[in-house]
Design a protein around this motif. Structure first.
Motif, PDB file in Angstrom:
ATOM      1  N   GLY A 118     -71.233  12.579   7.821  1.00  0.00           N
ATOM      2  CA  GLY A 118     -70.189  12.282   8.474  1.00  0.00           C
ATOM      3  C   GLY A 118     -70.377  13.661   9.698  1.00  0.00           C
ATOM      4  O   GLY A 118     -69.096  13.730  10.472  1.00  0.00           O
ATOM      5  N   LEU A 119     -71.651  13.243  10.388  1.00  0.00           N
ATOM      6  CA  LEU A 119     -71.909  14.035  11.454  1.00  0.00           C
ATOM      7  C   LEU A 119     -71.636  13.701  12.320  1.00  0.00           C
ATOM      8  O   LEU A 119     -70.776  12.779  12.913  1.00  0.00           O
ATOM      9  N   ASP A 120     -70.513  14.739  12.629  1.00  0.00           N
ATOM     10  CA  ASP A 120     -69.539  14.726  13.890  1.00  0.00           C
ATOM     11  C   ASP A 120     -70.157  14.432  15.752  1.00  0.00           C
ATOM     12  O   ASP A 120     -69.193  13.687  15.853  1.00  0.00           O
ATOM     13  N   HIS A 121     -70.817  14.843  16.115  1.00  0.00           N
ATOM     14  CA  HIS A 121     -71.522  14.711  17.100  1.00  0.00           C
ATOM     15  C   HIS A 121     -73.142  14.600  17.228  1.00  0.00           C
ATOM     16  O   HIS A 121     -73.589  15.016  16.678  1.00  0.00           O
ATOM     17  N   VAL A 122     -73.719  14.029  18.578  1.00  0.00           N
ATOM     18  CA  VAL A 122     -74.922  14.113  18.875  1.00  0.00           C
ATOM     19  C   VAL A 122     -75.222  14.691  20.340  1.00  0.00           C
ATOM     20  O   VAL A 122     -74.341  13.860  21.491  1.00  0.00           O
ATOM     21  N   GLN A 123     -75.951  15.385  20.919  1.00  0.00           N
ATOM     22  CA  GLN A 123     -76.745  15.926  22.042  1.00  0.00           C
ATOM     23  C   GLN A 123     -77.912  15.460  22.528  1.00  0.00           C
ATOM     24  O   GLN A 123     -78.725  16.037  21.814  1.00  0.00           O
ATOM     25  N   LEU A 124     -78.393  13.799  23.307  1.00  0.00           N
ATOM     26  CA  LEU A 124     -79.739  13.681  23.196  1.00  0.00           C
ATOM     27  C   LEU A 124     -80.432  14.301  24.769  1.00  0.00           C
ATOM     28  O   LEU A 124     -79.688  13.990  25.369  1.00  0.00           O
ATOM     29  N   LYS A 147     -86.206   7.588  22.807  1.00  0.00           N
ATOM     30  CA  LYS A 147     -84.703   8.268  23.175  1.00  0.00           C
ATOM     31  C   LYS A 147     -83.675   7.185  23.381  1.00  0.00           C
ATOM     32  O   LYS A 147     -82.335   6.589  23.314  1.00  0.00           O
ATOM     33  N   MET A 148     -83.649   5.761  24.201  1.00  0.00           N
ATOM     34  CA  MET A 148     -82.755   4.504  24.530  1.00  0.00           C
ATOM     35  C   MET A 148     -82.300   3.910  23.020  1.00  0.00           C
ATOM     36  O   MET A 148     -81.772   3.397  23.185  1.00  0.00           O
ATOM     37  N   LYS A 149     -84.145   3.574  22.464  1.00  0.00           N
ATOM     38  CA  LYS A 149     -82.821   3.280  21.109  1.00  0.00           C
ATOM     39  C   LYS A 149     -82.105   3.882  19.531  1.00  0.00           C
ATOM     40  O   LYS A 149     -81.752   3.267  19.065  1.00  0.00           O
ATOM     41  N   VAL A 150     -82.590   5.363  20.231  1.00  0.00           N
ATOM     42  CA  VAL A 150     -81.598   6.214  19.283  1.00  0.00           C
ATOM     43  C   VAL A 150     -80.398   6.044  20.580  1.00  0.00           C
ATOM     44  O   VAL A 150     -79.151   6.144  19.123  1.00  0.00           O
ATOM     45  N   ALA A 151     -80.491   6.207  21.023  1.00  0.00           N
ATOM     46  CA  ALA A 151     -78.890   6.246  22.243  1.00  0.00           C
ATOM     47  C   ALA A 151     -78.418   5.355  21.366  1.00  0.00           C
ATOM     48  O   ALA A 151     -76.661   4.682  20.594  1.00  0.00           O
ATOM     49  N   GLY A 152     -79.105   3.501  21.432  1.00  0.00           N
ATOM     50  CA  GLY A 152     -77.971   2.544  20.567  1.00  0.00           C
ATOM     51  C   GLY A 152     -77.746   2.630  18.905  1.00  0.00           C
ATOM     52  O   GLY A 152     -77.049   2.458  19.345  1.00  0.00           O
TER      53      GLY A 152
END
Length: 372
Positions: A118-124, A147-152
């Motif tokens: 249920g994580l609502d949001h991520v700030q990368l 970081k690019m992988k995580v964003a995907g």
């Protein structure tokens, strides 16, 4: 269980605003070595970190006292193997959950698990728009690619994404590319934030300080992009204080909107408050979170306007900016109780601007990287 129990019903505490958000700094451990690291100069060791059960109790107390948002941060919160469990606790307590991460330490499986919980949001965070620049600034080879992988992975799960871009001398000329990268990654929001020059960043201020021309160009780019990307990307802009006429209301005002809990359980009015040496911070191991918020000496030191000296005390802006940044006053004026030097009415304003102009004109020194 080492956490102090909640305040008993009927206990008298002073009337203060209810905090909206809590920054849960789970650990100071971090693979990156950013020269503007916002963690305190003296960091808690892993052995001093709150346990899973301790953090769960803190989260429940926060929800009970009226906190709406919890921001899981660090260091790098993914360094805690119980991150997923703590997200579940926060969700069950009714808190909006936001993960503030470098991305290093996350895997596709962990992102899927966080989403399922249920994580609502991520700030990368991004340090640059290419691997060479980003990895140099972060002091971590391979960080940009990760970081690019995580964003995907975040996009694949449909979790809303904000890109955090800390801007300074080294990357400010790439503001337009940074905004374009946020769009490419599918972010809904980007925070273009100039470096706050205190704490570890103050050590590196000559290497980080942009020129006035860079700042002005960045402002123009942000305003143009806001118009061009309406409905696509929200752009939050945090301009630097060094060329300002008036300060910002740091943290929405001291002790008004949010609180921070450090890895060892100390409760702070802002993430950099430990740079003010005379303040003593209560710990959730000893006092209930709600009591610390209402009665803690550190929270009441600069809450409201009664503490203000002149010219703040008689200023028409005192309930707009609440005196600005106490940590900045400490760094540049040597006294957290003085007018923020970002304010044109401060006797330290001219010196702060002169330092910024001089340092920006010099050849930038090498970074002093932050290590544990």
């Amino acid at each position: 269980m080492t956490i102090a129990t909640p305040i008993p019903e009927g206990t008298r505490v002073r009337r203060v605003p209810v905090p909206m958000a809590m920054l849960a700094e789970l650990t100071y451990r971090c693979p990156l070595k950013c020269p503007y690291c916002s963690n305190p100069l003296e960091m808690a060791k892993r052995s001093e970190e709150l346990s899973t059960e301790d953090w769960a109790e803190v989260l429940r107390q926060a929800a009970k006292m009226g906190v709406l948002h919890v921001h899981f941060s660090g260091g790098e919160p993914a360094a805690r193997r119980d991150l997923e469990e703590l997200v579940s606790v926060a969700v069950e307590a009714g808190l909006y959950t936001n993960l503030i991460t470098s991305g290093v330490g996350l895997t596709e499986a962990r992102v899927k698990d966080l989403s399922a919980r249920g994580l609502d949001h991520v700030q990368l965070s991004v340090q640059g728009t290419d691997a060479a620049t980003a990895d140099l600034i972060g002091g971590y080879r391979g960080g940009f690619e990760q970081k690019m992988k995580v964003a995907g992975w975040i996009a694949a799960e449909g979790i809303p994404l904000t890109v955090n871009a800390v801007m300074h001398r080294r990357n400010l000329d790439r503001t337009a590319e940074t905004i374009d990268l946020a769009v490419k990654l599918g972010a809904r929001r980007i925070e273009v934030a100039h470096t706050q020059i205190h704490g570890w960043a103050y050590v590196n201020r000559a290497a980080l300080m942009p020129t006035r021309e860079q700042v002005d160009a960045c402002t123009v780019i942000v305003e143009e992009a806001r118009e061009r990307l309406k409905g696509i990307l929200v752009i939050d802009y945090v301009p630097p204080d060094h060329h300002a006429r008036y300060p910002k209301a740091c943290m929405g005002g001291w002790g008004r909107v949010g609180l921070n809990v450090t890895p060892s359980g100390k409760v702070l009015p802002c993430h950099a408050a430990e740079s003010i040496p005379h303040l003593v911070f209560d710990n959730v191991k000893d006092k209930p979170l709600a009591w610390i918020w209402a009665e803690g000496a550190a929270f009441n030191a600069y809450r409201g306007t009664d503490w203000m000296p002149e010219p703040c005390r008689s200023c028409e802006r005192k309930e707009a900016d609440f005196g600005g940044c106490r940590c900045q006053a400490m760094a540049y004026a040597g006294d957290a109780g003085l007018t923020d030097p970002a304010c044109i009415k401060s006797p330290h304003h001219a010196r702060m601007q002169e330092m910024a102009l001089t340092e920006a004109a010099d050849v930038p020194p090498d970074y002093v990287y932050r290590t544990m």
